[in-house]
Design an enzyme around this catalytic site. Structure first.
Site, PDB file in Angstrom:
ATOM      1  N   GLU A  71       0.836  -1.201   0.000  1.00 63.39           N
ATOM      2  CA  GLU A  71       0.000   0.000   0.000  1.00 63.39           C
ATOM      3  C   GLU A  71       0.866   1.243   0.000  1.00 63.39           C
ATOM      4  O   GLU A  71       1.972   1.245   0.539  1.00 63.39           O
ATOM      5  CB  GLU A  71      -0.883   0.045   1.250  1.00 63.39           C
ATOM      6  CG  GLU A  71      -1.829  -1.116   1.394  1.00 63.39           C
ATOM      7  CD  GLU A  71      -2.589  -1.045   2.714  1.00 63.39           C
ATOM      8  OE1 GLU A  71      -2.338  -0.107   3.518  1.00 63.39           O
ATOM      9  OE2 GLU A  71      -3.433  -1.918   2.953  1.00 63.39           O
ATOM     10  N   SER A  92       8.877   4.834  16.794  1.00 64.50           N
ATOM     11  CA  SER A  92       7.589   4.299  17.252  1.00 64.50           C
ATOM     12  C   SER A  92       7.780   3.735  18.654  1.00 64.50           C
ATOM     13  O   SER A  92       8.181   2.579  18.830  1.00 64.50           O
ATOM     14  CB  SER A  92       7.100   3.215  16.285  1.00 64.50           C
ATOM     15  OG  SER A  92       6.867   3.757  15.006  1.00 64.50           O
ATOM     16  N   LEU A  93       7.460   4.541  19.660  1.00 66.36           N
ATOM     17  CA  LEU A  93       7.732   4.180  21.051  1.00 66.36           C
ATOM     18  C   LEU A  93       6.614   3.312  21.636  1.00 66.36           C
ATOM     19  O   LEU A  93       6.837   2.196  22.086  1.00 66.36           O
ATOM     20  CB  LEU A  93       7.934   5.446  21.881  1.00 66.36           C
ATOM     21  CG  LEU A  93       8.520   5.275  23.272  1.00 66.36           C
ATOM     22  CD1 LEU A  93       9.880   4.576  23.226  1.00 66.36           C
ATOM     23  CD2 LEU A  93       8.648   6.639  23.955  1.00 66.36           C
ATOM     24  N   HIS A  94       5.412   3.856  21.704  1.00 69.86           N
ATOM     25  CA  HIS A  94       4.176   3.131  22.053  1.00 69.86           C
ATOM     26  C   HIS A  94       4.064   2.678  23.504  1.00 69.86           C
ATOM     27  O   HIS A  94       2.999   2.173  23.892  1.00 69.86           O
ATOM     28  CB  HIS A  94       3.950   1.925  21.144  1.00 69.86           C
ATOM     29  CG  HIS A  94       3.992   2.237  19.692  1.00 69.86           C
ATOM     30  ND1 HIS A  94       3.453   3.396  19.158  1.00 69.86           N
ATOM     31  CD2 HIS A  94       4.524   1.547  18.649  1.00 69.86           C
ATOM     32  CE1 HIS A  94       3.638   3.401  17.845  1.00 69.86           C
ATOM     33  NE2 HIS A  94       4.294   2.306  17.518  1.00 69.86           N
ATOM     34  N   GLY A 113       6.077  -2.364   6.623  1.00 67.53           N
ATOM     35  CA  GLY A 113       7.470  -2.753   6.798  1.00 67.53           C
ATOM     36  C   GLY A 113       8.229  -1.875   7.767  1.00 67.53           C
ATOM     37  O   GLY A 113       7.769  -0.815   8.191  1.00 67.53           O
ATOM     38  N   CYS A 161      -2.422   1.645   7.967  1.00 65.82           N
ATOM     39  CA  CYS A 161      -1.489   0.785   7.258  1.00 65.82           C
ATOM     40  C   CYS A 161      -1.900  -0.686   7.292  1.00 65.82           C
ATOM     41  O   CYS A 161      -2.132  -1.257   8.349  1.00 65.82           O
ATOM     42  CB  CYS A 161      -0.097   0.948   7.871  1.00 65.82           C
ATOM     43  SG  CYS A 161       1.146   0.090   6.941  1.00 65.82           S
TER      44      CYS A 161
END
Length: 363
Positions: free
Chosen positions: A91, A215-217, A160, A334
């Site tokens: 995508e 990208s911690l999250h 990815g 995504c």
């Protein structure tokens, strides 16, 4: 099988043209048609000799993908599902915002990082995209903008893990950044990562001031390892140290992406821990309220929990923003649309097989 033009080096193309008695200027002409004039075939490149166009068409393909799905949201966001010659799909998205036209691109078919909330990695990773395939995404996305418009920004936040395909990504961005490419300056490109410290440090040494988004999250290792399984092999501190080194070497403020999962990483204790983790750092937090994915058990955060998270960060002097949700009506998060298209393709194939068997039985 034809070779992909966008995957060829300048050296190999110069040799190809020289073998046919053509000057290197022909490379520049083809590039201009591709990058500036939106050509999608060699046939329309009218300043090239007819015979040369036929030779190019016989040996090269401009696009190695087919657009399986092109969807346009009510807010103007456009999403493409591209199917490569090996049948695999990815995508990419064009996001309009005022005068900006941002391409969100993928670097792999699938993803191996296993983030529990993300549709991209539900089936793992299948392969890396090539340099040319990444470039093709950018051209495909540019080509859906209105005539006369150009891409102003790129976010490498599609399918990815970009750092796992860093060589091909940087080669594609180097080409896209050229004046005779898409003329995309490094400061208008954001590269996202779940946090691979060695690759983050290598990116800092590349010499271009791309913007880095981590990208911690989660604000602690125990919780982050549950949400981002690869954290078990890295840990938050080495990731933050690599991000700090990136800022010191490039001067670019690091963004920390934080998908807010209701009841999981948005409670007062998490807000306090996150504030303490980033306090004193040149950091910017991008909060992303969870976007529901079919088959996953997570939910949106409650408004009061989101508000408390914001207030706690700001009181600690940490800059914070809530990312706007774009393209919700076309499954723009995504991996979602790709999974839907692949499920439809599998269902259609199964139905065709059943129909064929039924036809044989009646005969």
């Amino acid at each position: 099988m034809k070779r992909a033009w966008l995957d060829q080096s300048d050296e190999s193309l110069r040799a190809w043209f020289a073998e046919r008695g053509e000057k290197p200027m022909r490379i520049r002409q083809v590039r201009q048609w591709l990058f500036q004039q939106r050509a999608e075939s060699f046939a329309g490149m009218t300043d090239l000799p007819q015979k040369l166009r036929e030779q190019l068409d016989a040996e090269f393909t401009i696009f190695g993908s087919v657009i399986d799905r092109h969807m346009i949201a009510t807010d103007g966001t456009q999403k493409l599902v591209l199917r490569w010659q090996d049948g695999r799909r990815i995508e990419c998205v064009m996001i309009p915002e005022g005068e900006r036209r941002t391409a969100c691109i993928s670097t792999q078919v699938g993803c191996a990082m296993g983030c529990v909330f993300c549709a991209s990695g539900l089936n793992g990773v299948e392969r890396n995209l090539t340099r040319g395939e990444i470039l093709e995404e950018l051209i495909r996305i540019r080509n859906v903008t209105a005539p006369g418009e150009r891409l102003t920004n790129v976010v490498v936040m599609g399918m990815g893990e970009p750092m796992a395909n860093l060589d091909n990504l940087l080669a594609a961005l180097d080409t896209a950044g050229r004046k005779d490419g898409l003329d995309l300056g490094a400061r208008h490109v954001t590269i996202s990562t779940v946090g691979l410290p060695v690759k983050m440090r290598r990116l800092a040494e590349h010499g271009k001031a791309y913007h880095l988004a981590v990208s911690l999250h989660a604000p602690n290792d125990e919780l982050r390892s549950q949400i981002v399984p690869t954290n078990q092999h890295t840990g938050i501190e080495p990731i933050l140290a690599a991000a700090d080194a990136y800022f010191e070497q490039t001067g670019r403020q690091v963004t920390y992406e934080y998908v807010v999962l209701g009841g999981i990483n948005d409670q007062p204790i998490h807000a306090t821990q996150l504030a303490n983790l980033l306090r004193g750092r040149k950091a910017y937090v991008n909060l992303i309220p969870f976007n529901a994915v079919e088959g996953l058990p997570y939910r949106d955060p409650k408004p009061r929990d989101l508000r408390h998270l914001i207030d706690t960060l700001r009181s600690a002097g940490v800059a914070v923003n809530i990312r706007k949700r774009k393209g919700a009506d076309i499954d723009a998060a995504c991996g979602q649309l790709r999974r839907k298209v692949e499920a439809e393709a599998q269902a259609n194939a199964a139905q065709a097989t059943a129909d064929a068997r039924a036809a044989l039985a009646t005969n």
